[in-house]
Design an enzyme around this catalytic site. Sequence first.
Site, PDB file in Angstrom:
ATOM      1  N   LYS A  73       0.766  -1.165  -0.073  1.00 29.23           N
ATOM      2  CA  LYS A  73       0.030  -0.071   0.101  1.00 29.23           C
ATOM      3  C   LYS A  73       0.793   1.281  -0.037  1.00 29.23           C
ATOM      4  O   LYS A  73       1.785   1.470   0.639  1.00 29.23           O
ATOM      5  CB  LYS A  73      -0.920   0.097   1.359  1.00 29.23           C
ATOM      6  CG  LYS A  73      -1.951  -1.030   1.209  1.00 29.23           C
ATOM      7  CD  LYS A  73      -3.061  -0.803   0.351  1.00 29.23           C
ATOM      8  CE  LYS A  73      -4.213  -1.765   0.355  1.00 29.23           C
ATOM      9  NZ  LYS A  73      -5.285  -1.706  -0.414  1.00 29.23           N
TER      10      LYS A  73
ATOM     11  N   LYS B  53     -13.898  -7.315  -7.330  1.00 29.34           N
ATOM     12  CA  LYS B  53     -14.196  -7.474  -6.032  1.00 29.34           C
ATOM     13  C   LYS B  53     -15.871  -7.743  -5.786  1.00 29.34           C
ATOM     14  O   LYS B  53     -16.651  -6.930  -6.282  1.00 29.34           O
ATOM     15  CB  LYS B  53     -13.913  -6.439  -5.214  1.00 29.34           C
ATOM     16  CG  LYS B  53     -12.527  -6.258  -5.045  1.00 29.34           C
ATOM     17  CD  LYS B  53     -12.247  -5.307  -4.103  1.00 29.34           C
ATOM     18  CE  LYS B  53     -10.560  -4.808  -3.900  1.00 29.34           C
ATOM     19  NZ  LYS B  53     -10.173  -3.553  -3.444  1.00 29.34           N
TER      20      LYS B  53
ATOM     21  N   GLU C 187      -2.042  -0.523  -8.822  1.00 26.03           N
ATOM     22  CA  GLU C 187      -3.439  -0.627  -8.877  1.00 26.03           C
ATOM     23  C   GLU C 187      -3.713   0.868  -8.537  1.00 26.03           C
ATOM     24  O   GLU C 187      -3.341   1.540  -7.646  1.00 26.03           O
ATOM     25  CB  GLU C 187      -3.774  -1.410  -7.630  1.00 26.03           C
ATOM     26  CG  GLU C 187      -5.260  -1.836  -7.328  1.00 26.03           C
ATOM     27  CD  GLU C 187      -5.555  -2.936  -6.298  1.00 26.03           C
ATOM     28  OE1 GLU C 187      -4.568  -3.755  -6.146  1.00 26.03           O
ATOM     29  OE2 GLU C 187      -6.545  -2.829  -5.856  1.00 26.03           O
TER      30      GLU C 187
ATOM     31  N   ASP D 272      -0.411  -0.830  -4.519  1.00 21.52           N
ATOM     32  CA  ASP D 272      -1.883  -0.173  -4.594  1.00 21.52           C
ATOM     33  C   ASP D 272      -1.501   1.252  -4.000  1.00 21.52           C
ATOM     34  O   ASP D 272      -1.449   1.377  -2.998  1.00 21.52           O
ATOM     35  CB  ASP D 272      -2.564  -1.238  -3.746  1.00 21.52           C
ATOM     36  CG  ASP D 272      -4.064  -0.818  -4.096  1.00 21.52           C
ATOM     37  OD1 ASP D 272      -4.410   0.202  -4.674  1.00 21.52           O
ATOM     38  OD2 ASP D 272      -5.114  -1.366  -3.300  1.00 21.52           O
TER      39      ASP D 272
ATOM     40  N   ASP E  53      -9.061  -0.698  -9.723  1.00 30.03           N
ATOM     41  CA  ASP E  53      -9.696  -1.210  -8.842  1.00 30.03           C
ATOM     42  C   ASP E  53     -11.100  -0.366  -8.616  1.00 30.03           C
ATOM     43  O   ASP E  53     -12.114  -0.647  -9.009  1.00 30.03           O
ATOM     44  CB  ASP E  53      -8.908  -1.179  -7.770  1.00 30.03           C
ATOM     45  CG  ASP E  53      -9.754  -1.849  -6.248  1.00 30.03           C
ATOM     46  OD1 ASP E  53     -10.824  -2.564  -6.681  1.00 30.03           O
ATOM     47  OD2 ASP E  53      -9.190  -1.850  -5.407  1.00 30.03           O
TER      48      ASP E  53
HETATM   49 MG    MG Z   1      -7.180  -1.797  -4.282  1.00 30.50          MG
END
Ligand code: MG
Length: 362
Positions: free
Chosen positions: A162, A267, A218, A190, A243
């Site tokens: 992240k 997702k 991402e 991400d 995403d």
């Molecule tokens: Mg993500």
Amino acid sequence: MKITSIEAGALYTPLHRPFKTALRTVETVQSVIVTVRTDEGVCGYGEAPPTAVITGETMESIAAAVRGCIAPALQGGDPEQLDELFARLDGCMVHNTSAKAAVDMALYDLYGKILDRPLYRLLGGRRRCIETDLTISVNPVDQMVADSLAAVAGGYRILKVKVGKEGLADVQRMQAIRQAVGPDIALRVDANQGWSAKQAVRIIRQMEDAGLDIDLVEQPVPAHDLDGMAAVTAAVSTPILADESVFSPADALEVIRRHAADLINIKLMKTGGIHGALRVCAIAETCGVECMVGCMLETKLAVSAAAHLAAAKGIVTRADLDGPGLCRIDPYEGGPVYTAGRIEMPCTPGIGITGMPTLETI
Ligand code: MG
């Protein structure tokens, strides 16, 4: 067989350590657990986490959507008529994709139990095992390096890091992590919408020039900025994964049409469940765009529903299904087995969970 009731309860599962992204910090996984009951005693289970900063839903809104709109729409329905049930599910209210996802996966779980087959087999797959990454939270660089080394020592071969809070310092972060873990570990980044398009191009090019060999980046820019993301995708050679920009099948079409990303992250909480995810897969297959299947901060129930999808579809070439690995306890019995980065699909029917925890009232 008929659906007689759909109930919602709450489950709170502690994390090993706080989960930090560019958008939020979380210490406990909160879940609304949905139970779909039938007149013959067979039940299906589903789960939705409240991810207000992404889907706009809270524990209370998910429970209210299930009780107020979805349950009345599905009551009396035939659990073997999935198409009809999903039309009712999508038609009874707009948005509320997590609430719909919880009910959708409970319906698939129930369907698998009725037909006595694991869900991934019903979805057309035979892959018994898939590999997931593990998320490394945003923290001071020393801690991120230590967390990365601990993950690798624990058996993970793919890390999703992240970033997105400090611009160019993110490059140094990734450099330190790459140096620590060596060349054989796949590194994903991400940014959770944390960069502008210009920042993203600068940062990603620096990562490329430093030879960091990043598997993908991402959601570098805000979800609505498809022009910006298309510019980033065109300007760098590292694959860009959409995403937050892709919730629905229509979003996937738009991202692909505008060349806004190289890859799509599916997702269940964004697509409103597996039936919506299958439509995104069909669009991606048609256009030759590979997908990742990811999760929010979810426990084994919802993550396993996503794992069944990932195991079933060839266009899904990557999995980011680390929710159970981040939880301090496993509140369920049975289901897929999570060992470091490996997820082994179960032989038990439906999603495969055989024992449910006691739920709290919501
Ligand atoms: Mg993500």
